[in-house]
Design an enzyme around this catalytic site. Sequence first.
Site, PDB file in Angstrom:
ATOM      1  N   ASP A   7       0.789  -1.202   0.134  1.00 54.76           N
ATOM      2  CA  ASP A   7       0.028   0.063   0.005  1.00 54.76           C
ATOM      3  C   ASP A   7       0.873   1.328  -0.082  1.00 54.76           C
ATOM      4  O   ASP A   7       0.457   2.203  -0.928  1.00 54.76           O
ATOM      5  CB  ASP A   7      -0.878   0.074   1.288  1.00 54.76           C
ATOM      6  CG  ASP A   7      -2.121  -1.008   1.044  1.00 54.76           C
ATOM      7  OD1 ASP A   7      -2.014  -1.761   0.208  1.00 54.76           O
ATOM      8  OD2 ASP A   7      -2.932  -0.844   1.922  1.00 54.76           O
ATOM      9  N   ARG A  48       1.018   6.446  17.251  1.00 56.97           N
ATOM     10  CA  ARG A  48       1.163   7.538  16.217  1.00 56.97           C
ATOM     11  C   ARG A  48       1.662   8.754  16.504  1.00 56.97           C
ATOM     12  O   ARG A  48       2.107   9.512  15.549  1.00 56.97           O
ATOM     13  CB  ARG A  48      -0.709   7.695  16.199  1.00 56.97           C
ATOM     14  CG  ARG A  48      -1.256   6.311  15.487  1.00 56.97           C
ATOM     15  CD  ARG A  48      -0.395   5.552  14.758  1.00 56.97           C
ATOM     16  NE  ARG A  48      -1.256   4.536  14.077  1.00 56.97           N
ATOM     17  CZ  ARG A  48      -0.606   3.662  13.377  1.00 56.97           C
ATOM     18  NH1 ARG A  48       0.764   3.486  13.038  1.00 56.97           N
ATOM     19  NH2 ARG A  48      -1.427   2.729  12.632  1.00 56.97           N
ATOM     20  N   ASP A  82      -6.281   6.639  12.884  1.00 56.95           N
ATOM     21  CA  ASP A  82      -5.044   6.908  12.870  1.00 56.95           C
ATOM     22  C   ASP A  82      -4.854   8.175  11.782  1.00 56.95           C
ATOM     23  O   ASP A  82      -3.938   9.023  12.194  1.00 56.95           O
ATOM     24  CB  ASP A  82      -4.456   5.817  12.171  1.00 56.95           C
ATOM     25  CG  ASP A  82      -4.344   4.697  12.904  1.00 56.95           C
ATOM     26  OD1 ASP A  82      -4.203   4.992  14.419  1.00 56.95           O
ATOM     27  OD2 ASP A  82      -4.336   3.569  12.762  1.00 56.95           O
ATOM     28  N   SER A  87      -7.285  -6.440   8.967  1.00 58.33           N
ATOM     29  CA  SER A  87      -6.424  -5.238   8.790  1.00 58.33           C
ATOM     30  C   SER A  87      -5.572  -5.413  10.111  1.00 58.33           C
ATOM     31  O   SER A  87      -6.336  -5.335  11.298  1.00 58.33           O
ATOM     32  CB  SER A  87      -7.373  -4.156   8.858  1.00 58.33           C
ATOM     33  OG  SER A  87      -6.559  -2.953   8.952  1.00 58.33           O
TER      34      SER A  87
END
Lengths: 411, 411, 411, 411
Positions: free
Chosen positions: A21, A101, A130, A185
């Site tokens: 990705d 994050r 996110d 995921s």
Amino acid sequence: MSSSQTPNVSKVVLAYSGGLDTSVIVKWLQETYHCEVVTFTADIGQGEEVEPARAKAEALGIKEIFIDDLREEFVRDFVFPMFRANTLYEGEYLLGTSIARPLIAKRLIEIANQTGADAISHGATGKGNDQVRFELGAYALKPGIQVIAPWREWELSSRETLMAYCEQHNIPVDFAGGKKKSPYSMDANLLHISYEGGNLEDPWCEADDDMYRWSVSPEAAPDTPTYVELTYARGDIVAIDGQSMTPAAVLAELNRLGGANGIGRLDIVENRYVGMKSRGVYETPGGTIMLKAHRGIESLTLDREVAHLKDQLMPKYAELIYNGYWWSPERKMLQAAIDESQQVVNGEVRLKLYKGAVTVVGRRSADSLFDEKIATFEDDAGAYHQKDAEGFIKLNALRMRIAAGKGRNLL
Amino acid sequence: MSSSQTPNVSKVVLAYSGGLDTSVIVKWLQETYHCEVVTFTADIGQGEEVEPARAKAEALGIKEIFIDDLREEFVRDFVFPMFRANTLYEGEYLLGTSIARPLIAKRLIEIANQTGADAISHGATGKGNDQVRFELGAYALKPGIQVIAPWREWELSSRETLMAYCEQHNIPVDFAGGKKKSPYSMDANLLHISYEGGNLEDPWCEADDDMYRWSVSPEAAPDTPTYVELTYARGDIVAIDGQSMTPAAVLAELNRLGGANGIGRLDIVENRYVGMKSRGVYETPGGTIMLKAHRGIESLTLDREVAHLKDQLMPKYAELIYNGYWWSPERKMLQAAIDESQQVVNGEVRLKLYKGAVTVVGRRSADSLFDEKIATFEDDAGAYHQKDAEGFIKLNALRMRIAAGKGRNLL
Amino acid sequence: MSSSQTPNVSKVVLAYSGGLDTSVIVKWLQETYHCEVVTFTADIGQGEEVEPARAKAEALGIKEIFIDDLREEFVRDFVFPMFRANTLYEGEYLLGTSIARPLIAKRLIEIANQTGADAISHGATGKGNDQVRFELGAYALKPGIQVIAPWREWELSSRETLMAYCEQHNIPVDFAGGKKKSPYSMDANLLHISYEGGNLEDPWCEADDDMYRWSVSPEAAPDTPTYVELTYARGDIVAIDGQSMTPAAVLAELNRLGGANGIGRLDIVENRYVGMKSRGVYETPGGTIMLKAHRGIESLTLDREVAHLKDQLMPKYAELIYNGYWWSPERKMLQAAIDESQQVVNGEVRLKLYKGAVTVVGRRSADSLFDEKIATFEDDAGAYHQKDAEGFIKLNALRMRIAAGKGRNLL
Amino acid sequence: MSSSQTPNVSKVVLAYSGGLDTSVIVKWLQETYHCEVVTFTADIGQGEEVEPARAKAEALGIKEIFIDDLREEFVRDFVFPMFRANTLYEGEYLLGTSIARPLIAKRLIEIANQTGADAISHGATGKGNDQVRFELGAYALKPGIQVIAPWREWELSSRETLMAYCEQHNIPVDFAGGKKKSPYSMDANLLHISYEGGNLEDPWCEADDDMYRWSVSPEAAPDTPTYVELTYARGDIVAIDGQSMTPAAVLAELNRLGGANGIGRLDIVENRYVGMKSRGVYETPGGTIMLKAHRGIESLTLDREVAHLKDQLMPKYAELIYNGYWWSPERKMLQAAIDESQQVVNGEVRLKLYKGAVTVVGRRSADSLFDEKIATFEDDAGAYHQKDAEGFIKLNALRMRIAAGKGRNLL
């Protein structure tokens, strides 16, 4: 980025995993924005080699490639401070994704400053938390930065269109790695691994046992318990079974111990900041042990009212981190209070790990506020005057006695 | 009772267990206050026959004897409302003792009203929380009531002096029951059993496995998991595995299931309202399952902000119950908010019980707010506009961008 | 409305003031969306005739015209419930604009349901809070509704382009009314009038005295004070100086009294939900009196812990209203708690109004919890045992004494 | 002190005002405890000479006499930190008495340590809050200290018995001072003066205008307003009208300005920690100005979420101070958060003082977060994208839209 048109971007720092990705994103950024792309790949304990990302980036024509080992910084400056607050989102979730994050956002901005980039980019979708966490952090640390979120912009919203794009642009699909594509995921770092999507999208459906990667099932765990002793200094773990360790080593070792004993699996429905409910399954072996242990050492060393105040502040603090506000003045304000409370959180906790359960079985501290002389059921030799309790109760009851005397009825 | 001298009391209602201590209290009240004693013995699920208390009371010359089965009222009006709030004291304790006290206080006052008594009495010590809970409740419900707390008044503070008193007053020591005297101070009701004292007074010392009464150890629990399905209506459990049950039957069955699977043991150091830390060990098999399950059904049916607000209010609500303020206007005020939130908490939760751990593995509801169309990782056919996220993030970041633009530094 | 393209709209309900801006919006909606426009004009006490809006709407070709007097509903169902909480945003602001928006949103949706409209529209800009309040309410009450916010869409962002549009489309500019255009952006309803913009955009600049519309300056107010007595029932004012009045009449009369005495001017910098600070000046004569008076009657009738709990919840409740979440489950949950507390808030408050200041000078109630016998500095004949205070203090100090005894230092 | 018998005390430090009551206490302590008495008299700005207390103490045979000027410490270390939180108890009270007590407690303990005393004593009654504040502070700072509270012990509970005691022990009644005895119980320090008792014991009765000592009535205040400009650094006032001043000088000057303009009178019914309601009237001229001004400078410089968090924490912080927990770890923890927030609270506030009202009319700061370019109603040249608001609203509404779509009804 402006809301309405494609902005002028000359150089963009991309959070690059080396996977398919984000490799597509590299190409798409080059094509769409005609800009230089800087890749940034971090080891935050996800359990995969990061060095291979270098060759992949080079193959995509990247000239500035950043590959960092951030594991110690991650645990020391993010995970540990968060655990000082006994942080749980919605009573259950240990915030494994959320807490990584802000570190990525900080490094993206540092690299943007260093390389003179005017934008950052990431591979998070427009439905999740996110994107918010990356971008709030970026804006807070560098207000003029542009943010490019390809998943909110491009048309490659299905696996098929993505694959077609790869073929069209000669992106080798083995960038996806040799592993069989998981139906879930996933996101991993030293604190946890998460699973979403696939059959988990039905909240009534039990997760398959073979989904899990870090922990054995409780059923498969050893038949005898494991005991472990953790040493705390100022609210953080500094040693395991008497052996001093760095923050990252502490967490790695607790992951190993927890995983081997089937500890830390969690299956929840949670509320995303963007407004929807989603179902997530998590493995957080070390974190699950740390939460229990930290409450254990605090129970002995913290003042009652400080502990209660912390409990009242915690849901707000957890919400801030979940929603992406680590880099905010209100998080710093709460952290100041939390850290102030931890000066006395020193000592040892002994835990039993057994088939999915972690239990505190002992705690001791030079800073203990437990007073055996007073707490005892035996004769306390006058350390405590039972008569004092009468006045204590009488005055605490006074407002209610007055009210009842004037006819108020609580039944 | 006046603070400074022995008050005039003509009739006192005593919370009477039928055990040795409260039997001594009967005699001591008769002697010290020259008053009539009314005994009140309740079945709140402590697991012992209450009827034998009648003969013992009669033997002590009691004329007015009240023996009540309060199990349904206990669970319906006290335990269930408390669980609607996901209540935990200090992050751990399910408040098993705390929640039974206001019911006892209420019945003591009802009986005082019915029998014309001007005082109540109980067997709680002057060091603990229970005296506070009994007395705050009594004063709140009948402000002119007198309270006699023998343990705060008499000189019988050691086992020896107590035994001497028995001998002197012909109180048969077998009132203590045939069971071997436990080294622990224990309290039991349908929600839990608690242990304090003995070797537990050293917080570093692990509890002996043979101390526990309601649960097998996780090691001794079955090697295969038990699955159970709970049905909720307005936040309360109304059926187990599809079978409708009364509140007390629900809790009894969950205790059975939990106890058989080693669930619900808890070992903590807690902060008492009277100001000291104490170490307590608890068995709460059914309650442990209920907490987990309630969070599970709420996760699907509660609005996010309602859930977060509940989490912020909970520590205060737990503190109120722990400290003895069930019968207070502030508890009623919080309860109004909590109950308002529970109208939609309906549906089923499926749980796995295994060797000490309880895990939610599925949840479903006609009131579910989980929207598969929106949450999906697959194409959502336009149910959610990813572009919306950009504006959402931009405006949430605005205050921090302005601050950073003016030179504020969050690092 | 979809984020990316012009949606199909067949009929839209517009919040129509009859002024120039919303008249332009009528035309722009007709042109841009080729849809039918329904106008809705409400009297919420803004002090201007609403009936003239009918002719203006007819002149614009509107067939479905709604003109409602909502003053009683506004005060009864929105203003009064909010004042039960002593609501202040950021310690100062009485939320005069915020509290009117959910009522408008509700009526817009009711009319949409009644007329079969598929969209609503309003004249609020994209920078302010009002767009959020209108739209959150609309979405919460009718999730499929489309929202058209012309100020976020069109190009008429300056006065000049707007005027050009009028000329081009034959919208008579006298729609703006005969009054000289104020340099301020203003909003008025029965609770307040607000001023923003113009020279107020410099927070150091004092507002001109001739800006104010509802109140005389304190300097110009009478030299003798006005006394007024308010009667409360369940937290709401039901009579002034002994005369029963409807909610709207109460507020109108307090506005008159306050305005005449220079009461209720407020000059602040506030934080908007969309992320910026703005400077606002408000006149809230009646509301300023009501806040002070409500605290006065509560001080006599509310339990201490209920009062403190309300104070702790209030900032969150104020934030919800300011941010536009009146129609949310969390506001309802808080309201349930607040309303539960108000059953006993009955009685009279006597106030002195003088040159900008409002002072409580007396309060009395059949539900008073003030106990002269106990509170007196004179001999209380044993109503209160001073000795009780010793035990009360001793046990409240115990945790800190133990800590200090173990070496903790608080200096 | 033990709860049940007269303790052995060899030396006691008494908070000595030099007035009649505490002079009687000197004698009573000498007689009852046969101990040495050390007197401690502090100038905390009460407006009376403290030096005369020396001769009075000497006349009573005291050998160790401490007389301290604590005004700067009082304002710098107690008043100013409290005002950083915009502290109000029960929405109204500026805590003038409460905030002085921990300083007195600290000095009593320091003197006890210095003189080798084993006890402290004070003249506060057993009904009020001050006994709690003195004693909690003393126990927290020196856990083994004994506390003697004569008003809780002796029989001199009426003015007559007290006078008889004076005569009997040759205590000259002119110790009471030449001033006519006030009918009110009063307490004064640099922050405020308080009045209780007398005709104030009827909460319906308006206070007499001639009761007030520090302020003219609003009616008697000048007919023209006074403007004043305050300079803040890190949340504290450091200059008035451009002139740098020490903390105590700042407060004295604001008292002068406020008092001259009729500012700072407050008449309330408050809830005491010991459980009763009492009516108090306060004059806090400088404090009233400071609260308003501090909110003014914060409104320009504080981040929104920090400001809201402070507002949510404030009631708890105020309660702690009111209840006597200044010297507690939970107050320190909250203070850490509050102080963290104040680093940016710098700048100037301009105020108008007029006949009892204080109004902020301007504020400016180098740390201002007010952004004219964004806040403007005029064209902002692209500083803010109005389109962003759509996504912001859409995602904030999403949870409620989903709920409404599934049939939830908020009306």
